[in-house]
Design an enzyme around this catalytic site. Structure first.
Site, PDB file in Angstrom:
ATOM      1  N   GLU A  55       0.229  -9.462  -9.030  1.00 44.09           N
ATOM      2  CA  GLU A  55       0.496  -8.153  -9.603  1.00 44.09           C
ATOM      3  C   GLU A  55       1.926  -8.112 -10.153  1.00 44.09           C
ATOM      4  O   GLU A  55       2.854  -8.579  -9.498  1.00 44.09           O
ATOM      5  CB  GLU A  55       0.323  -7.065  -8.539  1.00 44.09           C
ATOM      6  CG  GLU A  55      -1.098  -7.009  -7.986  1.00 44.09           C
ATOM      7  CD  GLU A  55      -1.337  -5.791  -7.084  1.00 44.09           C
ATOM      8  OE1 GLU A  55      -2.464  -5.296  -7.065  1.00 44.09           O
ATOM      9  OE2 GLU A  55      -0.378  -5.340  -6.422  1.00 44.09           O
TER      10      GLU A  55
ATOM     11  N   GLY B 203       0.789  -1.228   0.000  1.00 45.59           N
ATOM     12  CA  GLY B 203       0.000   0.000   0.000  1.00 45.59           C
ATOM     13  C   GLY B 203       0.818   1.273   0.000  1.00 45.59           C
ATOM     14  O   GLY B 203       0.324   2.324   0.383  1.00 45.59           O
TER      15      GLY B 203
ATOM     16  N   VAL C  30     -10.764  -5.016  -5.598  1.00 46.17           N
ATOM     17  CA  VAL C  30     -11.756  -3.983  -5.919  1.00 46.17           C
ATOM     18  C   VAL C  30     -12.154  -4.087  -7.393  1.00 46.17           C
ATOM     19  O   VAL C  30     -13.327  -3.981  -7.749  1.00 46.17           O
ATOM     20  CB  VAL C  30     -11.177  -2.574  -5.639  1.00 46.17           C
ATOM     21  CG1 VAL C  30     -12.158  -1.492  -6.084  1.00 46.17           C
ATOM     22  CG2 VAL C  30     -10.831  -2.401  -4.168  1.00 46.17           C
TER      23      VAL C  30
ATOM     24  N   ARG D 258      -6.920 -12.257  -1.967  1.00 42.52           N
ATOM     25  CA  ARG D 258      -8.321 -11.895  -1.673  1.00 42.52           C
ATOM     26  C   ARG D 258      -8.976 -11.435  -2.967  1.00 42.52           C
ATOM     27  O   ARG D 258      -8.318 -11.338  -4.006  1.00 42.52           O
ATOM     28  CB  ARG D 258      -8.330 -10.744  -0.674  1.00 42.52           C
ATOM     29  CG  ARG D 258      -7.467  -9.587  -1.191  1.00 42.52           C
ATOM     30  CD  ARG D 258      -7.666  -8.291  -0.479  1.00 42.52           C
ATOM     31  NE  ARG D 258      -6.624  -7.337  -0.782  1.00 42.52           N
ATOM     32  CZ  ARG D 258      -6.589  -6.563  -1.860  1.00 42.52           C
ATOM     33  NH1 ARG D 258      -7.520  -6.652  -2.770  1.00 42.52           N
ATOM     34  NH2 ARG D 258      -5.590  -5.716  -2.058  1.00 42.52           N
TER      35      ARG D 258
END
Lengths: 162, 507, 507, 162
Positions: C277, C164, C297, C294
């Site tokens: 990613e 993040g 979005v 998970r």
């Protein structure tokens, strides 16, 4: 604590409410109600939340919507109980009302004329469809309240059969 | 491509066309009658102009006024949507006279398909199966009786100029013929100005299956698969799906169905979007019913399975472009269902229910498409058709599409007027619907038992509703005035009533 | 299948999971903090229970309270959504201890991928390319300097426990290293309770491309194609698409990318949905960045092109079902784009803008998917992340999907708070975005010139707005009190300010 | 006819309105305005319809939205013109305000302390992000209006620099 009589979809319920609790059917549960907008309520019953939208009354009943369900609920004011009961009994017997807003396109009977059960009285047009309003029972036309071309609102009396 | 497109329609279909225009970079012009000034299609347009009073004849059917508006604002094309002027050959010609492109088929095709007897003749000649019966109207009842005798009862009388269920009568036996013939003629005369009636064999428990076609102006015609629209009330569709559950079970029908549709379109040198409607009998034989020479209400289910934007294609074709894909490129995926949310009360025989929309919420999320033609805080006018929104779901299989529809309906609500939402909530629980086993008479035959399948409320939800109503009542006692609902009571007390007239032809 | 599922989340993702549960016929339980009592996920759930005060630590992160609620209401599975407890291995284990199924990967996979240095080691061993640099954290600045020297500047310092964007520093040359190293350690210590930092080569103008995978609990692993998420602010995604415009232009990359993703998942015995990613450099070499263990979005763009309902698959997999399709069944169609509508003001450096939503309208119609997490008349709380809705469009080609997005944004409005809607309106007009030619630094670099591309108002629209304001002012003069807007002014006067802290890890 | 001065997105406009007409920039057009809900208007300008949504004022300006466009419009009351102008001039010079609702997590300066342009004064947290409010110009901290832990609304004064 205060007591309420309610008619929900034609069924009678007694409800006793107090701060943070309510009782019905002899069972007491914890409650919490918060207003969430005009006619919107967040109601927590025994820890479980319900979002309820209440619409203003039509024919004396409120419409309450929650989770895809619709209830017709009349909250009976105890002081008006006899009057409400009397009213409920008298209403609609010989009156033919417009079920929806529209325009009168034809009046098929005259005052004083005798009609049979099921006979057409007035034709109301809405949304390009013509609907014939018929007598629920036989009798004499006591009055005709509309003329062709008249706009009518939902619930307006069209004619009365005595 | 066009400079600007005027949409000669209203409601959800006007909104649909506005979007297609905008995606092509073409400004979209809305028109509105006096009662539609705040309507959703007006709010979402790039420009909007008033065209007259509420009755359609003085606004949405006023050809001169519409074309004057198009000229004034510089629109060089008109999209007619469905209903109103969409199948009016005179309008198509009036557009051409003014140098404005009519986004639809040639006037000649509109005209040929508009007269049912003429359409039957053309189809018969093109080898497309038609319902056994007369190809021309019958002038005398005796002639009708002779034909009926030869076909075998029951027979159907239909208006030659007709459509939309008007001038139609089912005749069970010879004794009923003369009366029905006179009634059908009178109804046809009133509705179409032409009393001509013809005789067909009546199909028992028919299913309605239709094929979508697209054709460019250079003779290339493709089909976009079939739709099934057997759920109807008053000969008007209520729920549609693609593919057809019947055709899925009988895939050997599919090729013949598509061939017939392509042949039908070619027989009238068709261009633009059109639909060939068929009836299917209990032995799965199909018969040409009619061709709709315009965009259909139910085009979204085809868009959802094919991924092809039909209104975009309509505009491209009208602009003289060639089809940008071939038949092989049309690869349907999954299953789609459309529910027509009408402002009608299914509990009162689909009685119209115009009025003020107090609150409204529509679902969103995966596999859900809503085409909304109304807004919260808006009044559904009494003058036009009652379609306020279309709710579609798509999923990989029919079963999942139904499950998704059930979930989406749970989130769908319109408060203030009655709608068909509850009917769909009941339908998704119906075993026959789930099995894909319904005919065009199913809904009217089974409505009471279908509606009885509405899910039951939990005691907790009911108690919450009661508490909210008690709270509401207390709040009102605190304030001065109690305003009743503005309009559209579904609870108005009425004597028995029946439907008299019927829908004008707009699907 | 499960009896009942509790969703340990809020906002649009809780709504998304509720829908998947309902379509599977499983009741969905929402939980809510005190400020979320009227939130959309609560309204749309089957059951909803309060779990504590507004700060997330006292509600959505309160493991005991959440699992007590699950037990009390009879839920036998928990879906964590994204953010909050979704990548918390302890939570996954606590679920298991109580006999409640955690709908996600095994705790071991969560833990392995949660530590960046450990993940790099595993990937390296599995043959998945990682960004050149150290595989372990450096204990001393001199060690870091030696590695940096060997790699060549610029280098990136990253927190070993991180994610993040926290504990991350770009170092341009040897002179900056010591200071940056100390800052990164301090930030990492604060954010993750672990100061460990490692050194990587800095990728210049990288693109963010990721691969979605689904794996069942029997070892079958498939990918659902790639997404490109290069449009970011503060290392947080703003707009995502599938397929990647870069990979579309260089299809020879695709196979290697998918193989690497599948290898990565297999290396940690992954089950359920996950995303690998990658960063891609200017020579189109790709490097493992991290794995999100998970739901993401941006999963809707994958759903739109593949037609596969990912949350449904997550639930099925957690219930011990085998994958119901094979890699060959995954056939992407067309192109999808997602815009994250944040309650943030792009004109003020993406300053948060919580507050009362006075009016809101979202688009519908063909090719549009909205995942809404807020309601008109609701107050966006100050406590949680600012995502209030996701707007996706799908079309046959990327160009058409952008045209559709432009049209949909025209119909999108949120009044009362500032949002990123205007940013997207400007982006669709940007030539570099249209060309699919952006990197992860594009947005922060080009924001002012991008925002300047907002479409100009016509004189007629401005005049109408002026007249409406004059009318409004007159009406208010007639009434007694003028209520100011309730909250969330985007026009508050401020001195210069900057972002200090940053987002906690939830995408 | 009545005259209005408006400031639209920072630009000045004069508008003269009368029944069914209005004039601006020396050009007269026909107009018709209908109210379509709370703050909603259907405005027809020269036959062309615009749907406008008006939001209550913030910092003296209304927000008007139409067709995907947003305008900030201040309708200047002629009687209050000098006051408004004076107010506009005085506002914001040395005051640092909260740009959004949130919670004060740190106060970095004290009253009487001298600060440089760009120096951090107060840290406000909202939506999990910390925002440092900085001095627009150098000077002395005249007052600090908040303490750590205080909730603040958008527009609240945090500190003043003299």
């Amino acid at each position: 604590m205060s007591d309420h009589k309610l008619v929900v979809d034609g069924q009678n319920f007694s409800l006793r409410t107090g701060p943070g609790v309510c009782a019905t059917d002899g069972r007491q549960v914890t409650t919490d109600i918060a207003r969430a907008g005009d006619g919107l309520y967040s109601v927590i019953v025994d820890g479980r939340q319900h979002f309820v939208s209440v619409s203003p009354p039509c024919d004396g009943s409120l419409t309450a919507c929650t989770a895809g369900l619709t209830f017709r609920i009349a909250v009976v004011d105890p002081r008006q109980l006899p009057a409400a009961a009397a009213n409920a009994g008298s209403e609609g017997v010989g009156q033919v009302r417009a079920p929806m807003p529209g325009k009168v396109v034809a009046v098929l009977v005259k005052e004083g004329q005798s009609v049979k059960s099921g006979q057409g009285l007035v034709v109301v047009e809405a949304m390009k469809m013509q609907n014939e309003m018929r007598a629920a029972s036989g009798g004499t036309v006591a009055s005709v309240a509309v003329r062709p071309g008249d706009p009518v609102a939902a619930g307006d009396i069209l004619a009365s059969i005595a | 491509m066009f400079r600007k497109i005027l949409i000669a329609n209203r409601g959800e279909i006007a909104v649909r066309v506005i979007r297609a225009c905008r995606e092509l970079g073409i400004p979209a012009v809305a028109v509105f009658s006096e009662v539609d000034r705040e309507a959703r299609h007006v709010r979402l347009s790039d420009e909007a102009y008033g065209i007259g009073k509420a009755p359609a004849a003085q606004s949405y059917l006023n050809i001169e006024r519409i074309l004057d508006t198009a000229e004034r604002c510089g629109a060089d094309a008109v999209h007619p949507g469905y209903g109103f002027l969409s199948e009016n050959a005179k309008f198509a010609e009036a557009c051409a006279d003014r140098g404005i492109k009519f986004i639809g088929p040639p006037a000649s095709a509109v005209r040929a398909m508009g007269i049912k007897t003429r359409a039957r003749e053309i189809m018969s000649a093109a080898g497309v199966p038609v319902v056994p019966g007369a190809l021309t109207a019958t002038a005398r009842p005796s002639e009708a009786a002779a034909i009926a005798h030869e076909l075998g009862y029951p027979v159907m009388l239909k208006a030659a100029a007709g459509g939309g269920g008007k001038g139609m009568r089912l005749v069970g036996g010879p004794g009923e013929l003369a009366g029905a013939w006179a009634q059908a003629r009178e109804e046809a005369r009133k509705a179409f100005g032409d009393p001509a009636v013809y005789v067909e064999r009546a199909i028992v428990r028919p299913r309605h299956v239709e094929v979508q076609i697209l054709a460019d102006e250079y003779g290339t015609t493709v089909h976009l698969g079939e739709r099934e629209c057997s759920l109807q009330r008053r000969h008007q569709k209520v729920l549609e799906e693609s593919p057809s559950p019947l055709v899925e079970r009988r895939p050997e029908i599919r090729g013949r169905l598509y061939d017939a549709a392509i042949a039908a379109a070619r027989a009238v040198s068709y261009a633009n979007a059109g639909t060939i409607e068929f009836l299917m009998d209990e032995e799965h034989r199909f018969y040409f019913l009619e061709m709709n020479t315009r965009l259909q209400v139910e085009h979204p289910v085809t868009e959802l399975v094919t991924g092809i934007d039909m209104v975009r294609q309509q505009i491209r074709i009208a602009a003289g472009k060639r089809l940008e894909f071939s038949q092989e490129d049309v690869q349907p995926r999954g299953h789609a269902i459309e529910c027509r949310i009408y402002a009608e009360d299914p509990r009162l025989g689909f009685m119209p229910s115009p009025g003020f929309i107090r609150r409204m919420s529509m679902p969103d999320g995966p596999g859900v498409r809503v085409d909304l033609g109304a807004n919260e805080g808006w009044t559904v006018p009494i003058e036009y058709d009652p379609l306020i929104a279309k709710l579609c779901t798509w999923a990989g299989t029919r079963q999942e599409a139904i499950a998704r529809l059930r979930a989406a309906l749970r989130e769908t609500s319109v408060e203030g007027i009655a709608t068909t939402i509850d009917l769909f909530r009941a339908l998704v629980e119906d075993a026959q619907f789930q099995a894909g086993d319904v005919d065009t008479e199913f809904l009217e035959r089974e409505l009471p038992s279908t509606l009885a399948r509405l899910p039951e409320a939990s005691g907790s939800a009911r108690l919450a509703a009661m508490l909210a109503c008690v709270k509401w009542t207390k709040e009102q006692a605190g304030s001065k005035t109690v305003r009743p609902a503005r309009a559209g009571s579904r609870w108005g007390r009425v004597g028995r009533r029946s439907m008299l007239g019927d829908w004008s032809r707009d699907e």
